[in-house]
Design an enzyme around this catalytic site. Sequence first.
Site, PDB file in Angstrom:
ATOM      1  N   LYS A  62      -3.304   2.503  13.616  1.00 44.46           N
ATOM      2  CA  LYS A  62      -3.111   1.055  13.428  1.00 44.46           C
ATOM      3  C   LYS A  62      -2.893   0.368  14.771  1.00 44.46           C
ATOM      4  CE  LYS A  62      -1.362   1.578   8.753  1.00 44.46           C
ATOM      5  NZ  LYS A  62      -0.175   1.552   7.875  1.00 44.46           N
TER       6      LYS A  62
ATOM      7  N   HIS B 294      13.784   8.855   8.940  1.00 41.00           N
ATOM      8  CA  HIS B 294      13.613   9.217   7.533  1.00 41.00           C
ATOM      9  C   HIS B 294      14.968   9.348   6.865  1.00 41.00           C
ATOM     10  CE1 HIS B 294      14.359  13.199   9.230  1.00 41.00           C
ATOM     11  NE2 HIS B 294      13.278  13.035   9.973  1.00 41.00           N
TER      12      HIS B 294
END
Length: 118
Positions: free
Chosen positions: A62, A104
């Site tokens: 991206k 995370h």
Amino acid sequence: MIKGVGIDSIEVERVKKIVAKGDSFAEKVLTPKEFAQYQKMKGKRKVEYLGGRFSLKESFSKAMGTGLGKYVGFQDVETLWDDLGHPVMTSTKFDGNIFPSITHDNHEIITFVVLEEK
């Protein structure tokens, strides 16, 4: 000068299901060095590692402005650890500085990549 910024996330539960099916997805997504690290892991850590590496590759693509596919493939991006345990990302598709970040918890893996031209 900043060339690009990319961010991605993936649900931990989705990665757990992938890991439970065996190593075929990991072998596709991970470079040989990443896969060697992955094979040494168990349980939750294995899920975090695979999900994190997949998401980092998505974030990188991206930031490049291409997405994963024709120009950037899974094997074109590698993230290993330095001596202090920090992620170090390299790519055959970008010659500048790459700054990866990963976090995370029990539900989500989130990654962020900044590309800086030399």
